[in-house]
Scaffold this motif. Structure first.
Motif, PDB file in Angstrom:
ATOM      1  N   PRO A 150       0.979  -6.699   1.617  1.00 36.70           N
ATOM      2  CA  PRO A 150       2.141  -7.561   1.380  1.00 36.70           C
ATOM      3  C   PRO A 150       2.267  -8.119  -0.038  1.00 36.70           C
ATOM      4  N   VAL A 151       1.165  -8.440  -0.665  1.00 38.82           N
ATOM      5  CA  VAL A 151       1.254  -9.013  -2.013  1.00 38.82           C
ATOM      6  C   VAL A 151       1.739  -7.940  -2.997  1.00 38.82           C
ATOM      7  N   TRP A 188       1.454  -5.191   7.892  1.00 37.55           N
ATOM      8  CA  TRP A 188       1.939  -5.009   6.516  1.00 37.55           C
ATOM      9  C   TRP A 188       3.313  -4.353   6.483  1.00 37.55           C
ATOM     10  N   PRO A 189       3.997  -4.488   5.370  1.00 34.53           N
ATOM     11  CA  PRO A 189       5.274  -3.794   5.233  1.00 34.53           C
ATOM     12  C   PRO A 189       5.097  -2.269   5.329  1.00 34.53           C
ATOM     13  N   TRP A 193       3.544  -5.410  -2.231  1.00 36.08           N
ATOM     14  CA  TRP A 193       4.948  -5.147  -1.863  1.00 36.08           C
ATOM     15  C   TRP A 193       5.875  -6.105  -2.619  1.00 36.08           C
ATOM     16  N   GLN A 194       5.507  -7.373  -2.622  1.00 32.99           N
ATOM     17  CA  GLN A 194       6.315  -8.358  -3.364  1.00 32.99           C
ATOM     18  C   GLN A 194       6.343  -8.004  -4.855  1.00 32.99           C
ATOM     19  N   SER A 243      -1.165 -12.268   5.531  1.00 34.17           N
ATOM     20  CA  SER A 243      -0.514 -11.577   4.427  1.00 34.17           C
ATOM     21  C   SER A 243      -1.396 -11.206   3.247  1.00 34.17           C
ATOM     22  N   ILE A 244      -2.541 -11.812   3.131  1.00 29.63           N
ATOM     23  CA  ILE A 244      -3.348 -11.485   1.962  1.00 29.63           C
ATOM     24  C   ILE A 244      -4.585 -10.705   2.378  1.00 29.63           C
ATOM     25  N   LYS A 260       8.623  -5.004  -5.468  1.00 30.08           N
ATOM     26  CA  LYS A 260      10.048  -5.355  -5.411  1.00 30.08           C
ATOM     27  C   LYS A 260      10.509  -6.020  -6.710  1.00 30.08           C
TER      28      LYS A 260
END
Lengths: 207, 207
Positions: free
Chosen positions: A86-87, A57-58, A89-90, A34-35, A93
């Motif tokens: 991913p980071v 990844w998203p 993306w969070q 994820s990172i 959001k």
């Protein structure tokens, strides 16, 4: 219990806790690598992420500009699929913003036409007539960083690893500002990102 | 150092290790809500996953069957985006197989035509003429489970949460076998999944 035994008991418990915690971590970490930290070589070229990690990844959106509808060769042939790290993306959001360090990847595939295609490039498949995915045909990355790209518009830099089948180029030079940024600046809906084409981002943005 | 001090020192170190490990875990876990377990209500209906969690899952492919190329209304209107749950994705990358418990989600969006569209449903955008994503228009899930669906072909069951804009239905009944499975059985390339349309799966499958 003697002092040595006591120390060993506590140390053993400590090790068990750390191990259990690590197992839990690994279960989560393997589910998504994820990172991602962009890596550059000594010439400042961006290194292609390893093991196609962007495919973990998203996903934020896709579109298709078929060659047949674009004078034989679309600028981005033909399916474009866009991912965000991913980071970021969070972060998006939570805040609706592209953070320092956001990485957006775009992978291209040709349309599918193994047994011929219709005049408009579409194919007739069991779910209907339309545009389905063929083979990979290119990969690009954009990174937002005030630290790395203080003079680029919006601090976004653009890299292309080639418009061609795999293997993609191992490294990519930063594109001249006029090659990519100008168009993103003129037409993209939000901070130079084409969020008007990405329902995932539109829906995820905090109201 | 006295015995009590020694115990406190070791215990403190133990706590620090566990805490550091937990922080690391949380960073990974928040990056992807990675483990999804399908939930059914007492009537056996599938409950819509919470918080659009499938949009955090790995993407495996997309296609577009525009209404305009399908007699006005495509069977799946119009962009289809397919995701696989993260644990099954890891399993597929290792084995090339869809494991017991695999969940595949398909989300639909309309094509984009805010200011009118061409006759074939395409729009002219800055990157070319083609099919771009409009608003969400449907959501479906398929689950492979020998335990839950021993009599279904390939042990796959299909659920639709509606072909309509959000909000999707909160629950979905299992579709009759002939509604979905028959077509997947007849035309899908691999274990009733249309891997011929999913370059991500084709590339990830171990050689």
């Amino acid at each position: 219990m003697r002092r040595t035994e006591l120390i060993l008991t506590i140390a053993g418990f400590c090790l068990m806790t750390a191990t259990a915690s690590s197992i839990w971590s690994v279960q989560h970490a393997t589910a998504q690598d994820s990172i991602y930290m962009p890596q550059h070589n000594t010439k400042g070229e961006l290194i292609l992420p390893k093991n196609h990690s962007w495919r973990d990844w998203p996903y934020v959106g896709s579109m298709v500009t078929p060659n047949a509808l674009n004078g034989g060769e679309a600028p981005f042939p033909e399916h474009h699929v866009t991912y965000i790290d991913p980071v970021s993306w969070q972060h998006y959001k939570k805040t609706g913003k592209f953070r320092e360090g956001t990485v957006i990847a775009k992978e291209l595939t040709r349309v599918r036409a193994p047994d011929g295609a219709n005049k408009d490039g579409s194919t007739d498949e069991v779910s209907g007539t339309g545009y389905f995915m063929g083979e990979y045909s290119g990969f690009e990355i954009t990174i937002k960083s005030k630290k790395l790209y203080p003079k680029e518009p919006g601090n976004w830099a653009y890299y292309s690893f080639g418009h061609k089948p795999e293997p993609y180029n191992a490294v990519a030079k930063k594109q001249p500002t006029e090659a990519c940024a100008a168009c993103h600046q003129a037409s993209a809906a939000e901070d130079m990102v084409f969020t008007q084409f990405y329902p995932v981002l539109r829906a995820a943005k905090p109201k």
